[in-house]
Design a protein around this motif. Structure first.
Motif, PDB file in Angstrom:
ATOM      1  N   GLN A  34      12.713   0.254   0.644  1.00 26.67           N
ATOM      2  CA  GLN A  34      12.710  -0.498  -0.610  1.00 26.67           C
ATOM      3  C   GLN A  34      12.815   0.418  -1.827  1.00 26.67           C
ATOM      4  O   GLN A  34      13.415   0.060  -2.844  1.00 26.67           O
ATOM      5  CB  GLN A  34      11.422  -1.338  -0.704  1.00 26.67           C
ATOM      6  CG  GLN A  34      11.400  -2.317  -1.855  1.00 26.67           C
ATOM      7  CD  GLN A  34      10.243  -3.301  -1.739  1.00 26.67           C
ATOM      8  OE1 GLN A  34       9.817  -3.640  -0.644  1.00 26.67           O
ATOM      9  NE2 GLN A  34       9.739  -3.757  -2.871  1.00 26.67           N
ATOM     10  N   LEU A  35      12.266   1.634  -1.720  1.00 27.02           N
ATOM     11  CA  LEU A  35      12.289   2.571  -2.849  1.00 27.02           C
ATOM     12  C   LEU A  35      13.522   3.473  -2.848  1.00 27.02           C
ATOM     13  O   LEU A  35      13.648   4.357  -3.701  1.00 27.02           O
ATOM     14  CB  LEU A  35      11.023   3.436  -2.824  1.00 27.02           C
ATOM     15  CG  LEU A  35       9.704   2.714  -3.106  1.00 27.02           C
ATOM     16  CD1 LEU A  35       8.529   3.659  -2.916  1.00 27.02           C
ATOM     17  CD2 LEU A  35       9.693   2.114  -4.509  1.00 27.02           C
ATOM     18  N   GLY A  36      14.432   3.272  -1.906  1.00 29.63           N
ATOM     19  CA  GLY A  36      15.672   4.032  -1.898  1.00 29.63           C
ATOM     20  C   GLY A  36      15.596   5.363  -1.189  1.00 29.63           C
ATOM     21  O   GLY A  36      16.500   6.193  -1.309  1.00 29.63           O
ATOM     22  N   GLY A  37      14.521   5.584  -0.413  1.00 30.06           N
ATOM     23  CA  GLY A  37      14.434   6.795   0.385  1.00 30.06           C
ATOM     24  C   GLY A  37      15.232   6.661   1.673  1.00 30.06           C
ATOM     25  O   GLY A  37      15.622   5.567   2.077  1.00 30.06           O
ATOM     26  N   VAL A  38      15.492   7.790   2.305  1.00 30.23           N
ATOM     27  CA  VAL A  38      16.210   7.807   3.581  1.00 30.23           C
ATOM     28  C   VAL A  38      15.167   7.889   4.694  1.00 30.23           C
ATOM     29  O   VAL A  38      14.427   8.871   4.795  1.00 30.23           O
ATOM     30  CB  VAL A  38      17.171   9.001   3.673  1.00 30.23           C
ATOM     31  CG1 VAL A  38      17.924   8.980   5.000  1.00 30.23           C
ATOM     32  CG2 VAL A  38      18.141   9.001   2.503  1.00 30.23           C
ATOM     33  N   PHE A  48       0.837  -1.202   0.000  1.00 31.86           N
ATOM     34  CA  PHE A  48       0.000   0.000   0.000  1.00 31.86           C
ATOM     35  C   PHE A  48       0.874   1.255   0.000  1.00 31.86           C
ATOM     36  O   PHE A  48       0.629   2.199  -0.770  1.00 31.86           O
ATOM     37  CB  PHE A  48      -0.906  -0.015   1.230  1.00 31.86           C
ATOM     38  CG  PHE A  48      -1.563   1.317   1.527  1.00 31.86           C
ATOM     39  CD1 PHE A  48      -2.681   1.729   0.821  1.00 31.86           C
ATOM     40  CD2 PHE A  48      -1.047   2.159   2.508  1.00 31.86           C
ATOM     41  CE1 PHE A  48      -3.281   2.965   1.082  1.00 31.86           C
ATOM     42  CE2 PHE A  48      -1.638   3.384   2.776  1.00 31.86           C
ATOM     43  CZ  PHE A  48      -2.753   3.796   2.062  1.00 31.86           C
ATOM     44  N   TYR A  49       1.906   1.274   0.848  1.00 30.48           N
ATOM     45  CA  TYR A  49       2.789   2.440   0.911  1.00 30.48           C
ATOM     46  C   TYR A  49       3.676   2.544  -0.329  1.00 30.48           C
ATOM     47  O   TYR A  49       4.007   3.646  -0.779  1.00 30.48           O
ATOM     48  CB  TYR A  49       3.636   2.399   2.179  1.00 30.48           C
ATOM     49  CG  TYR A  49       2.853   2.739   3.425  1.00 30.48           C
ATOM     50  CD1 TYR A  49       2.289   3.994   3.592  1.00 30.48           C
ATOM     51  CD2 TYR A  49       2.675   1.800   4.437  1.00 30.48           C
ATOM     52  CE1 TYR A  49       1.561   4.315   4.716  1.00 30.48           C
ATOM     53  CE2 TYR A  49       1.950   2.109   5.582  1.00 30.48           C
ATOM     54  CZ  TYR A  49       1.389   3.361   5.715  1.00 30.48           C
ATOM     55  OH  TYR A  49       0.670   3.686   6.830  1.00 30.48           O
ATOM     56  N   LEU A  50       4.046   1.403  -0.901  1.00 26.65           N
ATOM     57  CA  LEU A  50       4.819   1.434  -2.143  1.00 26.65           C
ATOM     58  C   LEU A  50       4.017   2.106  -3.251  1.00 26.65           C
ATOM     59  O   LEU A  50       4.534   2.945  -4.005  1.00 26.65           O
ATOM     60  CB  LEU A  50       5.212   0.011  -2.553  1.00 26.65           C
ATOM     61  CG  LEU A  50       6.302  -0.665  -1.718  1.00 26.65           C
ATOM     62  CD1 LEU A  50       6.405  -2.149  -2.081  1.00 26.65           C
ATOM     63  CD2 LEU A  50       7.648   0.023  -1.918  1.00 26.65           C
ATOM     64  N   ASP A  51       2.735   1.759  -3.351  1.00 22.15           N
ATOM     65  CA  ASP A  51       1.880   2.375  -4.356  1.00 22.15           C
ATOM     66  C   ASP A  51       1.742   3.879  -4.119  1.00 22.15           C
ATOM     67  O   ASP A  51       1.694   4.675  -5.072  1.00 22.15           O
ATOM     68  CB  ASP A  51       0.489   1.725  -4.344  1.00 22.15           C
ATOM     69  CG  ASP A  51       0.505   0.308  -4.885  1.00 22.15           C
ATOM     70  OD1 ASP A  51       1.479  -0.051  -5.588  1.00 22.15           O
ATOM     71  OD2 ASP A  51      -0.451  -0.445  -4.605  1.00 22.15           O
ATOM     72  N   LEU A  52       1.674   4.267  -2.845  1.00 25.93           N
ATOM     73  CA  LEU A  52       1.518   5.673  -2.494  1.00 25.93           C
ATOM     74  C   LEU A  52       2.752   6.489  -2.862  1.00 25.93           C
ATOM     75  O   LEU A  52       2.652   7.649  -3.271  1.00 25.93           O
ATOM     76  CB  LEU A  52       1.238   5.784  -0.988  1.00 25.93           C
ATOM     77  CG  LEU A  52       0.814   7.152  -0.436  1.00 25.93           C
ATOM     78  CD1 LEU A  52      -0.547   7.543  -0.989  1.00 25.93           C
ATOM     79  CD2 LEU A  52       0.777   7.106   1.098  1.00 25.93           C
ATOM     80  N   LEU A  53       3.937   5.871  -2.748  1.00 30.14           N
ATOM     81  CA  LEU A  53       5.189   6.619  -2.869  1.00 30.14           C
ATOM     82  C   LEU A  53       5.903   6.461  -4.214  1.00 30.14           C
ATOM     83  O   LEU A  53       6.780   7.265  -4.533  1.00 30.14           O
ATOM     84  CB  LEU A  53       6.139   6.202  -1.746  1.00 30.14           C
ATOM     85  CG  LEU A  53       5.755   6.689  -0.342  1.00 30.14           C
ATOM     86  CD1 LEU A  53       6.619   6.012   0.718  1.00 30.14           C
ATOM     87  CD2 LEU A  53       5.895   8.197  -0.244  1.00 30.14           C
ATOM     88  N   ARG A  54       5.576   5.442  -4.968  1.00 27.81           N
ATOM     89  CA  ARG A  54       6.301   5.211  -6.224  1.00 27.81           C
ATOM     90  C   ARG A  54       6.286   6.434  -7.126  1.00 27.81           C
ATOM     91  O   ARG A  54       7.286   6.806  -7.725  1.00 27.81           O
ATOM     92  CB  ARG A  54       5.720   4.005  -6.962  1.00 27.81           C
ATOM     93  CG  ARG A  54       6.215   2.659  -6.434  1.00 27.81           C
ATOM     94  CD  ARG A  54       5.853   1.537  -7.393  1.00 27.81           C
ATOM     95  NE  ARG A  54       6.284   0.241  -6.854  1.00 27.81           N
ATOM     96  CZ  ARG A  54       5.459  -0.620  -6.250  1.00 27.81           C
ATOM     97  NH1 ARG A  54       4.168  -0.324  -6.128  1.00 27.81           N
ATOM     98  NH2 ARG A  54       5.915  -1.765  -5.789  1.00 27.81           N
ATOM     99  N   LYS A  55       5.151   7.080  -7.219  1.00 31.67           N
ATOM    100  CA  LYS A  55       5.016   8.235  -8.120  1.00 31.67           C
ATOM    101  C   LYS A  55       5.811   9.444  -7.634  1.00 31.67           C
ATOM    102  O   LYS A  55       6.007  10.406  -8.394  1.00 31.67           O
ATOM    103  CB  LYS A  55       3.541   8.614  -8.267  1.00 31.67           C
ATOM    104  CG  LYS A  55       2.865   8.977  -6.954  1.00 31.67           C
ATOM    105  CD  LYS A  55       1.376   9.246  -7.137  1.00 31.67           C
ATOM    106  CE  LYS A  55       0.703   9.576  -5.801  1.00 31.67           C
ATOM    107  NZ  LYS A  55      -0.762   9.813  -5.966  1.00 31.67           N
ATOM    108  N   LYS A  56       6.286   9.407  -6.371  1.00 29.18           N
ATOM    109  CA  LYS A  56       7.029  10.538  -5.818  1.00 29.18           C
ATOM    110  C   LYS A  56       8.519  10.456  -6.134  1.00 29.18           C
ATOM    111  O   LYS A  56       9.272  11.396  -5.866  1.00 29.18           O
ATOM    112  CB  LYS A  56       6.843  10.619  -4.302  1.00 29.18           C
ATOM    113  CG  LYS A  56       5.411  10.862  -3.858  1.00 29.18           C
ATOM    114  CD  LYS A  56       4.896  12.201  -4.356  1.00 29.18           C
ATOM    115  CE  LYS A  56       3.476  12.456  -3.895  1.00 29.18           C
ATOM    116  NZ  LYS A  56       2.926  13.693  -4.453  1.00 29.18           N
TER     117      LYS A  56
END
Length: 484
Positions: free
Chosen positions: A71-75, A37-45
């Motif tokens: 997982q998306l490479g954020g800090v 759910f959070y991956l879907d929320l943040l991928r577009k960012k």
């Protein structure tokens, strides 16, 4: 880059409960679903290289979110819900996160409002996600100018306070957290049938490592979402825990309720690990757990992870964890090298360099000695930090807040012994009007985390000075003599 998912989500039975909180039981499948759910929320960012502040009290939501960010490479920048307006805004000004997830209100404090105030004062763009329940999120954009990306290969920035209340951001890689988790897994002889109760602050690197243990080993981690003693004991009873990791002060607070509400908890315990503050063998007498329960003291640091352990059923003689090298310098300070270890303090290379010798030894700031059995005994610490219930309180930070009150002329803050918390925070103040002393507690409580607020306010007519400096030793002696 390795991720938390690659390192820790390895349980074979994906439907088994591996995490229990005040809210519910959760499996690996639940964690992966919420993380998606959070991956879907943040991928577009496109968050790679962006700092993401996370102020999310429910443990399951918090863990799912930091897994997705990682997982998306954020800090990941965990933010404690014990902060209040002044210390929260100070941390945010220092770190300048690109995105912040925040609960709207918690514990009676409007967190999202304080974050909005900070973002409005900043000249740069901040994306704020706020929620009343940490499941349904509203998105807001505040500011215009884009913040620069973080070019260093950092996975986590975990915050604490510096020696004068200036924030310190400890930088970690995911691999460091895995090594710290390995230290936690070794001593308790973990089995998949265990129900392991833990109280490490989830926003600390040790807390993140503790949360990962259940998913890695396939056992049930029981993790309370807040410090509410009756609810914690009920959770321990309902899950029939057999192992626990906590601080001495929390154990002392829990024990009377355990004996009264659920004495079977004490009888079932096989292992109890204690860390986060001064641990002595007297705890075995003060808290008489059953005879077959292993009572282990654990010593470590937020920067370097697990370092020492001891059997508290015997004399507090400390042994070194596997993989840890150490030496004692001429002043008695304990120096170490470990497999784990932080990357340094964020934006503070000078402060980082002060903690390392030229040949690569980490200065712990603690004093030890070798006894006749070739084991270590911890004497004390050089750092002027109060350790209250496993939390670190910097006297200078509290003094600064007190001196902002118009009725305070001078203020000195010290740590004094306390039977439950290990140490308590005592403030000595010279006031213009002593009749207004009751204003000080709510004044501090609105500005700094509750554990930092002085437990006692001592009104004095003068502050003793020795060699041009505040004589804190005399102040403490005077206080202790009055308390008898």
């Amino acid at each position: 880059m390795s991720t938390l998912k690659e390192r820790f989500v390895q349980t074979q039975d994906r439907t088994k409960t591996v995490l229990t909180t005040f809210y519910d039981n959760y499996s690996t499948a639940d964690l992966e679903q919420q993380t998606e759910f959070y991956l879907d929320l943040l991928r577009k960012k496109n968050i790679k290289g962006k700092k993401i502040g996370v102020l999310v009290p429910p443990v399951f939501s918090y863990l799912s979110l930091i897994m997705a960010i990682n997982q998306l490479g954020g800090v990941v920048v965990p933010l404690s819900w014990q902060y209040r307006k002044d210390d929260l805004k100070q941390i945010l000004r220092f770190l300048e996160p690109h995105i912040v997830f925040s609960i709207t209100n918690h514990g009676g404090f409007p967190f999202s409002q304080a974050i909005e105030e900070w973002a409005s004062e900043s000249e740069t763009l901040t994306i704020l996600y706020k929620s009343e329940d940490c499941f349904r999120w509203e998105e807001f954009s505040i500011g215009v100018k884009e913040k620069p990306l973080e070019i260093s290969s950092i996975d986590f920035i975990c915050c604490t306070s510096g020696s004068t209340g200036v924030p310190k951001g400890m930088m970690f890689k995911t691999d460091d957290i895995e090594i710290m988790a390995q230290y936690l897994r070794e001593l308790p002889d973990m089995r998949t049938s265990d129900r392991f109760f833990m109280t490490a602050p989830p926003t600390s690197v040790i807390g993140i490592a503790a949360l990962s243990v259940g998913f890695k080993e396939g056992l049930q981690i029981v993790f309370p979402d807040s410090f509410e003693i009756p609810l914690m004991v009920k959770l321990m009873k309902d899950t029939n825990i057999n192992k626990m990791l906590t601080t001495p002060s929390i154990l002392k607070a829990l024990y009377p309720f355990m004996k009264q509400m659920a004495p079977e908890i004490v009888g079932n315990l096989e292992f109890c690990g204690l860390s986060g503050e001064v641990v002595t063998e007297e705890i075995a007498v003060q808290i008489p757990l059953n005879d077959h329960c292993r009572l282990i003291g654990l010593y470590g640091s937020s920067e370097m992870g697990g370092i020492l352990y001891c059997n508290l059923r015997e004399k507090a003689e400390w042994s070194v964890y596997r993989g840890v090298e150490y030496k004692i310098d001429q002043d008695g300070e304990f120096l170490i090298r470990t497999l784990a270890g932080f990357m340094g303090y964020y934006k503070q290379p000078d402060l980082t360099s002060e903690l390392w010798t030229s040949d690569g030894w980490f200065l712990t700031g603690d004093l030890v000695r070798m006894n006749e059995n070739h084991n270590l005994e911890i004497i004390g610490r050089k750092k002027d930090v109060i350790k209250k219930g496993g939390q670190q309180v910097v006297p200078g930070e509290v003094e600064k807040i007190l001196l902002q009150h118009p009725n305070v002329k001078q203020a000195v803050v010290l740590g004094a012994p306390h039977s439950i918390y290990g140490e308590q925070v005592v403030a000595f103040a010279i006031l213009h009007d002593e009749s207004r002393v009751k204003e000080l507690y709510p004044y501090c409580a609105e500005r700094i985390a509750r554990y930092k607020v002085p437990d006692t306010f001592e009104i004095v007519s003068d502050i003793p000075i020795v060699q041009g400096k505040t004589d804190k030793i005399s102040l403490l002696k005077q206080y202790l003599s009055r308390k008898g």
